[in-house]
Write a protein that holds these residues in place. Sequence first.
Motif, mmCIF file in Angstrom:
data_model
loop_
_atom_site.group_PDB
_atom_site.id
_atom_site.type_symbol
_atom_site.label_atom_id
_atom_site.label_comp_id
_atom_site.label_asym_id
_atom_site.label_seq_id
_atom_site.Cartn_x
_atom_site.Cartn_y
_atom_site.Cartn_z
ATOM 1 N N UNK A 3 -3.512 -9.415 -11.654
ATOM 2 C CA UNK A 3 -2.782 -9.682 -10.414
ATOM 3 C C UNK A 3 -3.147 -8.639 -9.350
ATOM 4 N N UNK A 4 -3.248 -7.387 -9.753
ATOM 5 C CA UNK A 4 -3.627 -6.317 -8.829
ATOM 6 C C UNK A 4 -5.032 -6.550 -8.271
ATOM 7 N N UNK A 5 -5.975 -6.904 -9.134
ATOM 8 C CA UNK A 5 -7.343 -7.169 -8.678
ATOM 9 C C UNK A 5 -7.397 -8.378 -7.751
ATOM 10 N N UNK A 6 -6.645 -9.399 -8.066
ATOM 11 C CA UNK A 6 -6.604 -10.589 -7.224
ATOM 12 C C UNK A 6 -6.017 -10.268 -5.851
ATOM 13 N N UNK A 11 -6.692 -9.150 -0.087
ATOM 14 C CA UNK A 11 -6.464 -8.227 1.030
ATOM 15 C C UNK A 11 -7.786 -7.808 1.666
ATOM 16 N N UNK A 12 -8.803 -7.564 0.869
ATOM 17 C CA UNK A 12 -10.118 -7.191 1.392
ATOM 18 C C UNK A 12 -10.729 -8.329 2.208
#
Length: 127
Positions: A3-6, A11-12
Motif C-alpha cells: 500500500x505504501x509503495x502504491x 503521488x510521484x
Amino acid sequence: MRRFLLLSSVALVVLVAMYRQRIFLRDPLAKVYRDGVRQQGVRVYINYSNDILVEGSADNQFYMVQNWNRLPGVPQSLTCMHAMLCWSDHDHATLLPLAGSAGPATMSDREITFRQTDGGAVRVTLR
C-alpha cells in the motif's frame, strides 16, 4: 508495504503531471553544435513543452531556451540531480539574458538554433 509503495507511486505520478513544465529530464541523444562543430561533454535536458536546458562541459554553466519566449538565458534558480534531471523555479523560469545572444531562437520539435553577437551559431538537435 504494498500500500505504501502504491501510494508513493501515485503521488510521484501526480507530482510529475502537475509540475511537468518545471522538470527537465536528460536527453542522452541530443547534440550541441557551435559554429558547426559538435561540442563534447555537453548535457542537454528537455521538459514536457520542449524547452531545453544545456549544461556546459567545462564551466558547468547552464543556459535555457523556453518555447514561450524563445530568448536564450541563464536560469536564476535551478536544482539538479547530477546528469539525471533538473527542476526550475516556475513553469516560465526566471532567466537572465545570455551574454552574447543576438535575439530569439528558432525552435522546432527536433532542433533549436540561435545566433550570438559575434556571428556564431548555436544549434541543438534533439533525439
